[in-house]
Structure formats: structure tokens, C-alpha cells
Design an enzyme around this catalytic site. Structure first.
Site, mmCIF file in Angstrom:
data_model
loop_
_atom_site.group_PDB
_atom_site.id
_atom_site.type_symbol
_atom_site.label_atom_id
_atom_site.label_comp_id
_atom_site.label_asym_id
_atom_site.label_seq_id
_atom_site.Cartn_x
_atom_site.Cartn_y
_atom_site.Cartn_z
ATOM 1 N N ARG A 277 17.106 40.570 63.316
ATOM 2 C CA ARG A 277 17.444 39.387 64.609
ATOM 3 C C ARG A 277 15.700 39.455 65.279
ATOM 4 O O ARG A 277 15.168 40.747 66.046
ATOM 5 C CB ARG A 277 17.886 39.889 65.938
ATOM 6 N N LYS B 214 22.907 43.673 69.333
ATOM 7 C CA LYS B 214 23.530 42.933 70.388
ATOM 8 C C LYS B 214 24.307 44.342 70.722
ATOM 9 O O LYS B 214 25.001 45.409 70.345
ATOM 10 C CB LYS B 214 24.377 42.200 69.493
ATOM 11 N N ARG C 137 15.813 36.933 57.628
ATOM 12 C CA ARG C 137 16.620 37.932 57.711
ATOM 13 C C ARG C 137 17.504 37.250 57.229
ATOM 14 O O ARG C 137 18.262 38.443 56.559
ATOM 15 C CB ARG C 137 17.710 38.151 59.666
ATOM 16 N N HIS D 194 25.803 47.588 61.456
ATOM 17 C CA HIS D 194 26.780 47.948 61.512
ATOM 18 C C HIS D 194 26.743 49.905 61.736
ATOM 19 O O HIS D 194 28.020 50.597 61.144
ATOM 20 C CB HIS D 194 27.939 46.886 60.133
#
Length: 305
Positions: free
Chosen positions: A152, A176, A250, A273
Site C-alpha cells: 500500500r 493497517k 498493488r 495477512h
């Protein structure tokens, strides 16, 4: 009556002959259909689900995963077409009793789809960079890092020097929710970062910016808007007319890996993840499936070998 568990390689050969001889499809279409089926088969293998017992729920979960990694609705629609063709064939030949794809719907494709740059377009962008300047060498490192790691924009601008393990071809990325993850980085991006670090050593950094990887010539960290401008300008110079966004590289990264054969779990981990808390964990998974999958299928690494 269905034939139960069957030899998938034998079925795929017969399916290919069916597409060619009975359906009269072109080589490109046949290849696309086979690749779409291969994606599903790899996904099912990860789920320990035999192809002979696939349900509509399994297929919908597969497409939810594609959506999760940023595959565009248009690409998903193409994959739906390929899978519908395959399951129609399995039903026709008696491999399965019911066609689980008959109610599978294509995603809605609105006007504003996320654009994906081709590998050639990314090469064209990089070819427009003036490598005789410090700023140009920095921008080359930025593009290679974003595309090489699927970052990102916010993750890129906050890359910390302490989180670079370039000799081992890994970086630690803070995503995030301040979650950290390990990201393998290809050798091309590593080389460009090292080149930029030599230039960066001559910049007088502002207080509080000493640990940031990418900074301006005035010693301040780059902003998301600056990164967007750099990408947009390079696209213009390369003659690329697509409507790009901060996530363009991305999206391209995820799409190219999927098309290249990487498994969905590995791509998901690369995109955010995989949580880690210590360098020891980083060292522990140095030889993990994640590293093998990404570096084996990323276009940059393939061209390097």
C-alpha cells in the site's frame, strides 16, 4: 452416476481436446480456460477439497478470495466463464452428477474498475526514469519496491531502515492496524534500494525522519500524494492512458502473481495477512512456503533468472 475421485491430469487432457475438437476454441482461449481451472485446483488443494465434490459454496469462497487479493471484477468474470465451461464438461462426461457452477454469477462490473498495468507497461514506466539524477534513482527504487512487494502507498512511505533485511531479501512492513508482516522482496528491488541508500547517505535529514527509507532531497519523508504524482507522471511519459490510482501497482502485483501460478494463500499473506512481532519469527520462516511461492512466480524474479 458420477465416477467419484478421478485423475485430474487425465481429465484436463481430455478437456483440452474437447475445447479444441468439439468447441473449436482458439489456442489462446483454451490456454486461458485451462489456467482458470488450474487456479481453482490449487485453491482446492489448499482446502483439502477434492474436485469431484466441489459445491457452489466452495466456488463462491474461491471468488471471495480472488476479490480479497484485489483481482478486478473483469478478470473474475473471465475466470467464471472458464469454470462454467469446465464444470459443464465434467457433467457432460459423467464425472459429476450436479454442476456446482450452474448458479455461479459473474461479479458486477461498474465503470470504475481497478486498473492493472502489464509487465511491459511497468517496464515502460521505469524506462522513462532519468537514472542520471538522485531523484530518478530514488523513484526507480520506489516503483520496484511497490511492485516487488505489493505494498500500500501508506506502507511504502513509512518503510523503516531497521525493518530492511536486504541481504536475506525480506522487509518487515507495518500495515493497517499497525500489524506487521514479513514480505519477501525480489533481487531487482533489493539492488535498487541499495543504490538509493548510497544516494540517501548524502542527504541532510530532518529531525524525526532519520529512519525513513524514502525521503525527499530536503530530507523529509515522502507523502502519499507525492507517490501518486510520481506514478501518474511516469505513466504519462510512457504513454499509458489508463486511469491509475495509488493502488495500481498493488493490484498489478497481485494479478501478475495469480496469473503466474502463485497460490492464493501466499498472495494474501503478502498483501497483509501474515502478522509477526519479532525478528526471531522473521528468521524462523526464512525458508517458508511464502518465500518460495512469491519469488518463484513474480515477473521481476523470473526475468532475473
Amino acid at each position: 452416476m458420477a465416477r467419484g475421485i478421478f485423475d485430474i491430469e487425465k481429465v484436463m487432457r481430455a478437456y483440452d481436446a474437447y475445447l479444441q475438437l468439439e468447441k473449436g476454441l482458439s489456442d489462446n482461449t483454451r490456454i486461458s480456460y485451462r489456467e482458470d481451472v488450474d487456479k481453482l485446483i490449487r485453491y482446492l488443494a489448499e482446502e483439502s477439497k477434492p474436485l469431484s465434490s466441489v459445491t457452489l459454496d466452495n466456488l463462491q469462497n474461491f471468488f471471495a478470495t480472488l476479490h480479497d487479493i484485489g483481482i478486478s471484477p473483469s478478470s473474475q468474470s473471465r475466470i467464471v466463464s472458464g469454470l462454467k465451461s469446465f464444470f459443464r464438461y465434467l457433467k457432460l462426461e459423467g464425472y459429476i452428477d450436479e454442476n456446482p457452477a450452474i448458479l455461479l454469477e459473474k461479479p458486477r462490473t461498474g465503470r470504475h474498475l481497478p486498473e492493472v498495468l502489464t509487465v511491459d507497461e511497468i517496464d515502460a514506466m521505469i524506462g522513462c526514469i532519468d537514472m542520471s539524477t538522485m531523484e530518478g534513482r530514488r523513484n526507480r527504487a520506489i516503483i520496484e519496491t511497490m511492485y516487488g512487494c505489493g505494498l500500500r502507498v501508506s506502507e511504502l512511505v513509512n518503510l523503516d531502515l531497521a525493518h530492511l533485511f536486504l541481504d536475506d531479501e525480506y522487509v518487515i512492513v507495518r500495515g493497517k492496524g499497525s500489524k506487521e508482516r514479513l514480505v519477501p522482496i525480489d533481487g531487482v528491488a533489493v539492488d535498487e534500494i541499495k543504490s538509493w541508500l548510497a544516494d540517501r547517505a548524502h542527504i541532510e535529514l530532518k529531525a524525526g525522519e532519520e529512519s525513513m527509507l524514502f525521503v525527499s532531497k530536503r530530507g523529509r519523508r515522502l507523502t502519499r500524494v507525492m507517490i501518486f504524482y510520481i506514478i501518474k507522471r511516469l505513466c504519462e511519459l510512457a504513454g499509458i492512458r489508463k486511469e491509475i490510482s495509488p493502488h495500481t501497482l498493488r493490484h498489478s502485483f497481485a494479478t501478475h502473481l495469480l496469473e503466474g501460478g502463485a497460490n492464493l494463500r501466499a498472495i494474501q499473506q503478502m498483501l497483509g495477512h501474515e502478522s509477526i512481532t519479532t525478528t526471531e519469527i522473521y528468521l524462523h520462516i526464512d525458508r517458508s512456503q511464502l518465500r518460495r511461492e512469491i519469488l518463484a512466480h513474480h515477473p521481476r524474479n523470473l526475468r532475473r533468472n
